[in-house]
Write an enzyme that holds these catalytic residues in place. Structure first.
Site, PDB file in Angstrom:
ATOM      1  N   THR A  13       0.823  -1.207   0.000  1.00  0.00           N
ATOM      2  CA  THR A  13       0.000   0.000   0.000  1.00  0.00           C
ATOM      3  C   THR A  13       0.859   1.259   0.000  1.00  0.00           C
ATOM      4  O   THR A  13       0.716   2.130  -0.849  1.00  0.00           O
ATOM      5  CB  THR A  13      -0.898   0.014   1.260  1.00  0.00           C
ATOM      6  OG1 THR A  13      -1.632  -1.216   1.275  1.00  0.00           O
ATOM      7  CG2 THR A  13      -1.861   1.169   1.240  1.00  0.00           C
ATOM      8  N   VAL A  14       1.777   1.336   0.958  1.00  0.00           N
ATOM      9  CA  VAL A  14       2.570   2.562   1.080  1.00  0.00           C
ATOM     10  C   VAL A  14       3.585   2.668  -0.055  1.00  0.00           C
ATOM     11  O   VAL A  14       3.802   3.754  -0.610  1.00  0.00           O
ATOM     12  CB  VAL A  14       3.273   2.622   2.459  1.00  0.00           C
ATOM     13  CG1 VAL A  14       4.127   3.877   2.564  1.00  0.00           C
ATOM     14  CG2 VAL A  14       2.246   2.591   3.578  1.00  0.00           C
ATOM     15  N   LYS A 103       8.280   1.095  12.210  1.00  0.00           N
ATOM     16  CA  LYS A 103       8.406   1.484  13.626  1.00  0.00           C
ATOM     17  C   LYS A 103       8.864   0.329  14.512  1.00  0.00           C
ATOM     18  O   LYS A 103       9.634   0.516  15.452  1.00  0.00           O
ATOM     19  CB  LYS A 103       7.092   2.068  14.137  1.00  0.00           C
ATOM     20  CG  LYS A 103       5.908   1.145  13.974  1.00  0.00           C
ATOM     21  CD  LYS A 103       4.703   1.835  13.361  1.00  0.00           C
ATOM     22  CE  LYS A 103       4.904   2.075  11.890  1.00  0.00           C
ATOM     23  NZ  LYS A 103       3.702   2.447  11.150  1.00  0.00           N
ATOM     24  N   GLU A 127      10.486   9.559   9.370  1.00  0.00           N
ATOM     25  CA  GLU A 127       9.319  10.401   9.663  1.00  0.00           C
ATOM     26  C   GLU A 127       8.025   9.601   9.629  1.00  0.00           C
ATOM     27  O   GLU A 127       7.127   9.806  10.443  1.00  0.00           O
ATOM     28  CB  GLU A 127       9.256  11.554   8.650  1.00  0.00           C
ATOM     29  CG  GLU A 127       8.133  12.548   8.854  1.00  0.00           C
ATOM     30  CD  GLU A 127       8.232  13.256  10.200  1.00  0.00           C
ATOM     31  OE1 GLU A 127       7.483  12.852  11.111  1.00  0.00           O
ATOM     32  OE2 GLU A 127       9.046  14.194  10.339  1.00  0.00           O
ATOM     33  N   VAL A 130       6.173   7.281  12.743  1.00  0.00           N
ATOM     34  CA  VAL A 130       5.317   7.753  13.843  1.00  0.00           C
ATOM     35  C   VAL A 130       4.247   8.700  13.300  1.00  0.00           C
ATOM     36  O   VAL A 130       4.562   9.695  12.652  1.00  0.00           O
ATOM     37  CB  VAL A 130       6.143   8.492  14.917  1.00  0.00           C
ATOM     38  CG1 VAL A 130       5.239   8.976  16.047  1.00  0.00           C
ATOM     39  CG2 VAL A 130       7.246   7.602  15.469  1.00  0.00           C
ATOM     40  N   ILE A 134       1.850  13.125   9.692  1.00  0.00           N
ATOM     41  CA  ILE A 134       2.171  14.261  10.566  1.00  0.00           C
ATOM     42  C   ILE A 134       3.685  14.380  10.711  1.00  0.00           C
ATOM     43  O   ILE A 134       4.326  13.419  11.118  1.00  0.00           O
ATOM     44  CB  ILE A 134       1.561  14.066  11.968  1.00  0.00           C
ATOM     45  CG1 ILE A 134       0.062  13.766  11.884  1.00  0.00           C
ATOM     46  CG2 ILE A 134       1.830  15.281  12.842  1.00  0.00           C
ATOM     47  CD1 ILE A 134      -0.557  13.348  13.223  1.00  0.00           C
ATOM     48  N   GLY A 185     -11.910  -3.280   7.148  1.00  0.00           N
ATOM     49  CA  GLY A 185     -10.494  -3.093   6.838  1.00  0.00           C
ATOM     50  C   GLY A 185      -9.804  -2.072   7.733  1.00  0.00           C
ATOM     51  O   GLY A 185      -8.663  -1.684   7.482  1.00  0.00           O
ATOM     52  N   GLU A 188      -6.916  -5.252  11.642  1.00  0.00           N
ATOM     53  CA  GLU A 188      -6.355  -6.474  11.061  1.00  0.00           C
ATOM     54  C   GLU A 188      -7.124  -7.693  11.572  1.00  0.00           C
ATOM     55  O   GLU A 188      -7.720  -7.661  12.648  1.00  0.00           O
ATOM     56  CB  GLU A 188      -4.890  -6.631  11.483  1.00  0.00           C
ATOM     57  CG  GLU A 188      -3.989  -5.471  11.137  1.00  0.00           C
ATOM     58  CD  GLU A 188      -3.564  -5.475   9.676  1.00  0.00           C
ATOM     59  OE1 GLU A 188      -3.686  -6.534   9.031  1.00  0.00           O
ATOM     60  OE2 GLU A 188      -3.133  -4.406   9.195  1.00  0.00           O
ATOM     61  N   LYS A 203       5.882   3.504  18.593  1.00  0.00           N
ATOM     62  CA  LYS A 203       5.955   4.928  18.242  1.00  0.00           C
ATOM     63  C   LYS A 203       6.338   5.767  19.462  1.00  0.00           C
ATOM     64  O   LYS A 203       7.111   6.724  19.364  1.00  0.00           O
ATOM     65  CB  LYS A 203       4.608   5.373  17.668  1.00  0.00           C
ATOM     66  CG  LYS A 203       4.280   4.657  16.346  1.00  0.00           C
ATOM     67  CD  LYS A 203       2.799   4.746  15.998  1.00  0.00           C
ATOM     68  CE  LYS A 203       2.511   4.050  14.673  1.00  0.00           C
ATOM     69  NZ  LYS A 203       1.049   3.943  14.411  1.00  0.00           N
TER      70      LYS A 203
END
Lengths: 431, 431
Positions: A13-14, A103, A127, A130, A134, A185, A188, A203
């Site tokens: 996804t990312v 993380k 970045e 966490v 943001i 979704g 999990e 985090k």
């Protein structure tokens, strides 16, 4: 214009979001920052599945090692703490800077990774590890670097915040909302990492490390998740003017000792943090000069996380263009605290819910137990209209030590009239 | 450890705060960042008055030029757009980097200052110029650099927000609260810069410039202050589910055109931004990848502003230690928009309050005027129980163009039954 070659390992996804961002916004980023990150490739074991982004076929590869070799910056988005670590160490050993959102890996193996980066002068950007989109790592490390950090409160797990928001709004208990969240979704199938507080803990450990100059790992953390929050507690909290949120909490006391913990927490509905709902994240940082600050946004998801990953890519790229790889070290050790306060020694205000058989003398006995420990009660509520066999008593305390309240609860639970385990939640007075 | 000599020009409130921070936290900053900013001196015309900070006497001077010569970084905290500019240009011409909180100077003369910095490779830090202690410049320029910026909403003037908060909470009108705020030191004796929106406008111009790559100055801005907000309007807004805030607003439409403006705005009470009260500031940034983010904190004051000034000092010091002065240019031009949308062409929702003599046909006539312009009404309220001679009508509209609503108001004000100028406030649908 200097071009920086970016290789992405992990086309989930990312990874797809980061690829999309670089392809869509590469030119804009070049205009804005004077350096152009260019997608050098995306590596994954599966490069045939449609990920909703048009990455040119020749940039897709199953050969991560080959991609590392031809990249200036390696983006690790596989997750987990095994292969991900191998690839990151491989990249760092070649002097390639790394950007990661991992993380769990950072919290546990940060010291080893930073040492590897230090050896070759590579950088590590995290970045995205966490609070998703943001820019809280940057805020804490750079924007607020002139402050002694007094307190950090973070709502940093979207799944938990989503579940709590829905329980509160829909008046349903934990289990049915969790099930629904899983179907939608938002949670999990194996939800423990989120709802038992471990993700928030990873985090929290990272933020604490940045604030106090020692990479803590997970050992010093006290961790509780949200499974024990019932609708009854949310409702009582509401009546008392509070909401219950899963918070990562980092506090330094006047002696310089710090406590690092994750647990459900009652916070005043008037606090801005209490209005952070659904999947949103927020981190409140109190610094001795800046006072209270809060940073709010999406804590997860393809686009928001990509925003943070690419911000790191840009930072590192700018440094490379200027020939100063190390302008912002990934982590600088330097102890800014005295010791770690064990949970038992922390001071908190408490919410207790005690289910009792309503008999004469019950309250007197309970008050005596609390009084003997020097625990001062700020509010004591027994609702009318409950059947005498299983009555809810709510007690709010003034500040007291964790070990004292735990001792008192132990004695209260031994009373014949007490029907079930005492519910305990901590209260933080956040303005 | 590399030491960087910092000279402060201007020993006022913020200057004293910066001096205090460097003296108190110099060692901590060194531990945290690997470079140590050291106070080289403080220059002011008056160096005898007590500023509440123990600066060693030998560091105080009336000789600004001498201080510039012996500093690595010059901090300008005089304010104003004359002498401040002279000193900044003097520092930049010697290749000394400058940190300033001077929003008026930057908004108006940024282009000239950045050009001077460019010439010698000096840097200009101005985190403190917008929203005090909140690291919003860094967030916008670095943390969110991967995003096309769709919208920015900022509550960036503590005086205005304080006045509006108190009017709302205490049910008092603008004038008495302003007077009280002046007595308490929350508003200046000459309050126009704050309450007429100019201070917010300076900050809005800076954020817009960073978001869209052109240093705009003040010309493209539409500016309205808070003098016209009456208690009546705050109360009607409240009943309709809104609060009124003075917002700096920057928006880019689908064609790439941007509008930059400052005016009182109705926002839903459910929006997080609506909960920003008293002297606090907050900036909401919507980016195409990150979605909604919000940055909250103290927008002014000695300590909070010092926090931002020293953050800039640290950034520049880190760069100097690493030998890359220009790692983050103060401003990089590069147009990321098509054109500026004049206020008349912007589309907004509107709140109108019309004081009328209640006669048959008044509402019909008003509706006809709005209908003729194609303005669609989303809510029309006439309260019962008002005397027929001066009745309040509230109209909320759907999205319509500013020039159309202004035209309609012109016609409505010509009606015999309309008693005073129509009150107009814009509504922003912030989620």
């Amino acid at each position: 214009m200097k071009e920086i070659k970016v290789g992405i390992i992990g086309f989930g996804t990312v990874g797809a979001g980061v690829a999309a961002n670089l392809l869509e916004h590469g030119e804009m980023i070049a205009v804005r920052t004077g350096v152009k990150p260019v997608l050098a490739g995306v590596a994954d074991v599966d490069i045939t599945r449609d990920r909703g982004v048009n990455v040119p076929k020749e940039l897709l590869t199953t050969d991560s090692t080959g991609l590392i070799a031809k990249s200036d910056i390696v983006v690790e988005l596989i997750g987990g703490t095994t292969i991900a670590k191998t690839f990151i160490l491989e990249a760092l050993s070649q002097g390639k800077s790394v950007v990661t959102a991992n993380k769990a890996l950072l919290a546990k193996h940060g010291v080893e990774l930073f040492a590897a980066a230090e050896k070759t002068g590579a950088r590590i950007g995290y970045e995205a590890s966490v609070a998703g989109g943001i820019p809280i790592i940057k805020a804490l490390r750079e924007g607020l670097a002139a402050n002694r950090i007094n307190k950090i409160y973070g709502i940093m797990n979207g799944t938990c915040n989503y579940i709590l928001t829905r329980m509160e709004r829909e008046g349903l208990d934990f289990e049915p909302i969790l099930k629904d969240a899983q179907q939608l979704g938002y949670a999990e199938a194996e939800p423990s990492l989120d709802i038992d507080g471990f993700d928030t803990a990873h985090k929290t450990a990272i933020l604490a490390s940045l604030a106090y100059g020692e990479w803590f790992g997970m050992d010093p953390l006290y961790i509780e998740g949200i499974r024990d929050i019932s609708l009854t507690d949310l409702r009582f909290a509401d009546e008392l003017g509070y909401r219950i949120k899963l918070l990562g909490i980092i506090k330094q006391d006047a002696d310089g000792d710090i406590g690092i913990r994750v647990h459900p927490t009652l916070i005043s509905k008037k606090a801005l943090l209490a209005d952070v709902s659904e999947v949103f994240n927020a981190v409140m940082v109190n610094g001795d000069y800046v006072g209270n600050t809060m940073f709010y946004g999406r804590g997860a998801g393809r686009e928001a996380t990509a925003s943070a990953v690419v911000a790191d890519i840009i930072d590192i790229s700018r440094g490379m263009a200027d020939g100063c790889r190390n302008s912002i070290p990934a982590f600088l050790p330097g102890k800014l605290f005295r010791g770690i306060l064990p949970m038992a020694k922390t001071e908190n205000r408490y919410y207790l819910r005690i289910q009792v058989k309503d008999e004469p003398g019950v309250i007197a006995r309970m008050s005596a137990i609390l009084g003997d420990k020097g625990i001062s009660i700020s509010s004591f509520i027994q609702k009318e209209g409950q059947s005498g066999d299983n009555v809810s008593l709510m007690i709010l305390t003034h500040l007291t030590r964790e070990e004292l309240i735990k001792g008192a609860i132990g004695e209260i639970e031994k009373m014949d009239q007490v029907r079930e385990k005492v519910k305990l939640f901590r209260i933080e007075d956040i303005s």
